[in-house]
Design a protein around this motif. Structure first.
Motif, PDB file in Angstrom:
ATOM      1  N   PHE A 129       0.844  -1.195   0.000  1.00  0.00           N
ATOM      2  CA  PHE A 129       0.000   0.000   0.000  1.00  0.00           C
ATOM      3  C   PHE A 129       0.883   1.251   0.000  1.00  0.00           C
ATOM      4  CE2 PHE A 129      -2.260  -3.508   1.886  1.00  0.00           C
ATOM      5  CZ  PHE A 129      -3.470  -3.478   1.212  1.00  0.00           C
ATOM      6  N   VAL A 130       0.700   2.081  -1.028  1.00  0.00           N
ATOM      7  CA  VAL A 130       1.456   3.324  -1.146  1.00  0.00           C
ATOM      8  C   VAL A 130       0.570   4.462  -0.660  1.00  0.00           C
ATOM      9  CG1 VAL A 130       2.665   4.898  -2.699  1.00  0.00           C
ATOM     10  CG2 VAL A 130       2.780   2.424  -3.092  1.00  0.00           C
ATOM     11  N   PRO A 158       4.450 -10.524  11.105  1.00  0.00           N
ATOM     12  CA  PRO A 158       5.424 -10.095  12.116  1.00  0.00           C
ATOM     13  C   PRO A 158       5.743  -8.597  12.037  1.00  0.00           C
ATOM     14  CG  PRO A 158       6.457 -11.461  10.417  1.00  0.00           C
ATOM     15  CD  PRO A 158       4.986 -11.565  10.210  1.00  0.00           C
ATOM     16  N   LYS A 159       5.758  -8.050  10.821  1.00  0.00           N
ATOM     17  CA  LYS A 159       6.062  -6.620  10.656  1.00  0.00           C
ATOM     18  C   LYS A 159       5.039  -6.014   9.696  1.00  0.00           C
ATOM     19  CE  LYS A 159      11.058  -7.019  11.433  1.00  0.00           C
ATOM     20  NZ  LYS A 159      12.408  -6.779  10.837  1.00  0.00           N
ATOM     21  N   PRO A 160       3.874  -5.638  10.201  1.00  0.00           N
ATOM     22  CA  PRO A 160       2.817  -5.131   9.307  1.00  0.00           C
ATOM     23  C   PRO A 160       3.213  -3.864   8.547  1.00  0.00           C
ATOM     24  CG  PRO A 160       2.229  -4.816  11.625  1.00  0.00           C
ATOM     25  CD  PRO A 160       3.416  -5.711  11.603  1.00  0.00           C
ATOM     26  N   GLY A 161       4.076  -3.049   9.138  1.00  0.00           N
ATOM     27  CA  GLY A 161       4.491  -1.818   8.466  1.00  0.00           C
ATOM     28  C   GLY A 161       5.212  -2.054   7.160  1.00  0.00           C
ATOM     29  N   ALA A 166       5.344   5.290   2.183  1.00  0.00           N
ATOM     30  CA  ALA A 166       4.829   6.661   2.247  1.00  0.00           C
ATOM     31  C   ALA A 166       5.498   7.526   1.188  1.00  0.00           C
ATOM     32  CB  ALA A 166       5.059   7.255   3.628  1.00  0.00           C
ATOM     33  N   VAL A 167       4.713   8.400   0.563  1.00  0.00           N
ATOM     34  CA  VAL A 167       5.242   9.467  -0.286  1.00  0.00           C
ATOM     35  C   VAL A 167       4.643  10.756   0.261  1.00  0.00           C
ATOM     36  CG1 VAL A 167       5.536  10.369  -2.603  1.00  0.00           C
ATOM     37  CG2 VAL A 167       5.253   7.900  -2.272  1.00  0.00           C
ATOM     38  N   GLY A 182       6.890   1.611  11.366  1.00  0.00           N
ATOM     39  CA  GLY A 182       7.718   0.678  10.614  1.00  0.00           C
ATOM     40  C   GLY A 182       7.403   0.519   9.147  1.00  0.00           C
ATOM     41  N   PHE A 183       7.076   1.630   8.456  1.00  0.00           N
ATOM     42  CA  PHE A 183       6.856   1.540   7.008  1.00  0.00           C
ATOM     43  C   PHE A 183       8.106   0.980   6.327  1.00  0.00           C
ATOM     44  CE2 PHE A 183       3.000   3.457   7.713  1.00  0.00           C
ATOM     45  CZ  PHE A 183       2.436   4.190   6.673  1.00  0.00           C
TER      46      PHE A 183
END
Length: 559
Positions: A129-130, A158-161, A166-167, A182-183
């Motif tokens: 997802f952007v 384990p790491k949903p981010g 992100a932009v 954690g993106f």
């Protein structure tokens, strides 16, 4: 058939730009070329060097796209509105995903049906997802993020981010959120580039890279156009300034309906140009009305307020006969030719220069959007009231027939929906335009019906027509509607949502948000003394649109 660049209004505009030394002063970022705060304007001119600056990031973007391929995401879902999404849509619909790259889906709507259509196509656990927003606070974008973040976390990865990118600009709430949650990656765009001028920045290029577009070649084409519009090029030979002079000069002479024609492969460029022109120039009671997607008709259905701009691929003769007839009938016709799809890089830059030049001709600031806030503020107030009362106020239902409800701000003397609608539409005078704002689920069959309705009304009323989905248009033509010439006749279409989807943490769902946005803009337009009515379609929207199309067919035959 006269060359449009030799017409007196265009020659005058070119001479005015020459007299101002436009082509020299824009490159030293001279904010006094336009009205408005000089410092603010200087701080919005970063797009001039975007092709050069972003060229240094081309390899990094390719590397990132390869990383995403290796992770084997099947879909990229872009969450963004207006300038944060329209250029990505151009890349997606023009190039499509290269073999081995994920599919790109666009989500620039708060319509629950639009959201459901995306959900039906993706596997959430294999989607990236952007989250794309310059301000980092855009209501629609951050609501969509909250929704998909909830779905991703429900799968307990384990790491949903790592499923989010992100932009945004530096220092925004989104940058902070991305770091804290954690993106996978955050791309920080230059703050000196406004949303509608950001096609050749991370906002357009990150999604493009993710589907395999050749970013390096695209930016090389843009760099070529940058040089063609450079300081040592005379205004009359400057592709961007020439186009801007034509648009601005013809608008001052009364031809302010810029009717766009495209090769089929390039048609996605239309909504991007529409936003650029509408939001840049539609203010202070001035501007141009970009007309995108209106089917070409015979010359006699067009009044003397039109200028046609055709953006065509080399060798495409599909529209030649129709454009020749329009030129022979006295309408200015500008033809722009692209060698191939990668020339879109150059075309983005040409139109950005053109918008800046047209702003100078029309004496408006092409880098602000002073009238956009009114609808946003009214929407926020409506949502605050909804949280307390669990209902939104509504316009008065003047008449209802066969599932179509006519709503107006005041008294409705009409004896039927048909009479009331026709009374509203026939307020249009020569030089006016019709804007259909459809708060309905975007889908092909809906668009087909809307196109039929607009063509019928264009041919009968002989006025320009625009059609757009809400709330998307609020980030595109909304500025023009409220700040541009008071020549719009507005028809807002709403319908019953089959279901709602909750926005985590908001206290309301997407259906309520969309309804508040529709009503907020309705109020803002009425406050700006624009001519507007709402038609609410009960039941299934497709059936309601069929009934509306039948009603319109009857009206134009009878009138």
């Amino acid at each position: 058939m006269a060359d449009p660049f030799t017409l007196p209004p265009v020659r005058e505009a070119l001479d005015a730009l020459d007299g101002q030394d436009f082509h020299g002063r824009i490159w030293i970022k001279d904010g006094t070329l336009w009205p408005g705060d000089v410092t603010d304007i200087r701080n919005r001119l970063g797009w001039l060097t975007a092709p050069s600056i972003m060229g240094m990031h081309a390899e990094d973007l390719k590397t990132f796209a390869d990383e995403i391929r290796r992770v084997q995401f099947t879909h990229i879902v872009l969450l963004g509105m207006g300038g944060s999404s329209l250029s990505s849509e151009v890349f997606n619909l023009t190039f499509g995903p290269k073999m081995g790259f994920p599919d790109l889906l666009m989500l620039d709507s708060t319509d629950p049906g639009a959201l459901k259509r995306v959900l039906d196509r993706i596997n959430v656990s294999r989607s990236l997802f952007v989250v794309s927003t310059k301000s980092g606070t855009t209501t629609e974008t951050m609501s969509l993020y909250a929704f998909f973040r909830g779905l991703v976390e429900a799968g307990k990865p384990p790491k949903p981010g790592m499923q989010f990118v992100a932009v945004t600009d530096a220092g925004t709430p989104l940058e902070k959120l991305a770091a804290e949650t954690g993106f996978r990656r955050t791309f920080l765009n230059p703050a000196t580039i406004g949303g509608r001028y950001s096609a050749l920045t991370f906002f357009g290029l990150v999604p493009a890279a993710l589907i395999g577009v050749d970013i390096k070649s695209l930016l090389e084409r843009a760099q070529g156009m940058l040089e063609a519009c450079g300081t040592d090029v005379a205004t009359a030979d400057n592709p961007g300034a020439r186009l801007g002079a034509a648009l601005g000069g013809l608008a001052r002479s009364g031809r302010d309906k810029v009717t766009l024609v495209f090769s089929e492969k390039l048609r996605a460029l239309g909504p991007w140009i529409e936003q650029l022109l509408a939001e840049s120039l539609g203010k202070d009671g001035k501007g141009v009305v970009p007309v995108d997607g209106e089917p070409l008709g015979p010359a006699e259905v067009y009044a003397a307020d039109r200028v046609f701009v055709a953006v065509l691929l080399e060798g495409d003769t599909t529209h030649d006969a129709a454009l020749d007839r329009l030129g022979e009938a006295g309408h200015p016709v500008i033809r722009l030719t692209l060698k191939d799809a990668l020339d879109l890089g150059a075309e983005f830059f040409r139109w950005e220069v053109a918008a800046a030049a047209a702003g100078a001709v029309l004496e408006v600031n092409p880098f602000d959007e002073p009238d956009v806030a009114s609808a946003k503020e009214k929407t926020a107030a409506l949502l605050a009231a909804w949280r307390k009362s669990r209902k939104l106020p509504e316009w008065r239902a003047g008449w209802e027939e066969d599932g179509i409800v006519l709503m107006t701000a005041g008294e409705t003397p009409a004896s039927s929906v048909a009479d009331g609608l026709w009374a509203h539409l026939t307020q249009a005078r020569p030089g006016d335009y019709l804007a259909v704002q459809a708060y309905l689920t975007p889908q092909p069959e809906t668009w087909t019906r809307l196109q039929e309705i607009r063509a019928l009304l264009r041919d009968r009323l002989r006025i320009a027509t625009t059609v757009a989905y809400g709330p998307r248009y609020l980030h595109s033509t909304g500025q023009l509607h409220k700040g541009g010439p008071a020549t719009g006749v507005f028809l807002q279409l709403t319908g019953d949502d089959a279901e709602d989807l909750a926005i985590p943490g908001a206290g309301y769902g997407f259906s309520t948000l969309k309804a508040a946005q529709a009503l907020g803009d309705l109020q803002a337009l009425a406050e700006a003394r624009r001519r507007i009515v709402r038609l609410h379609l009960r039941g299934k929207p497709a059936a309601g649109l069929d009934k509306l199309a039948q009603l319109v067919r009857g009206l134009v035959k009878k009138a």
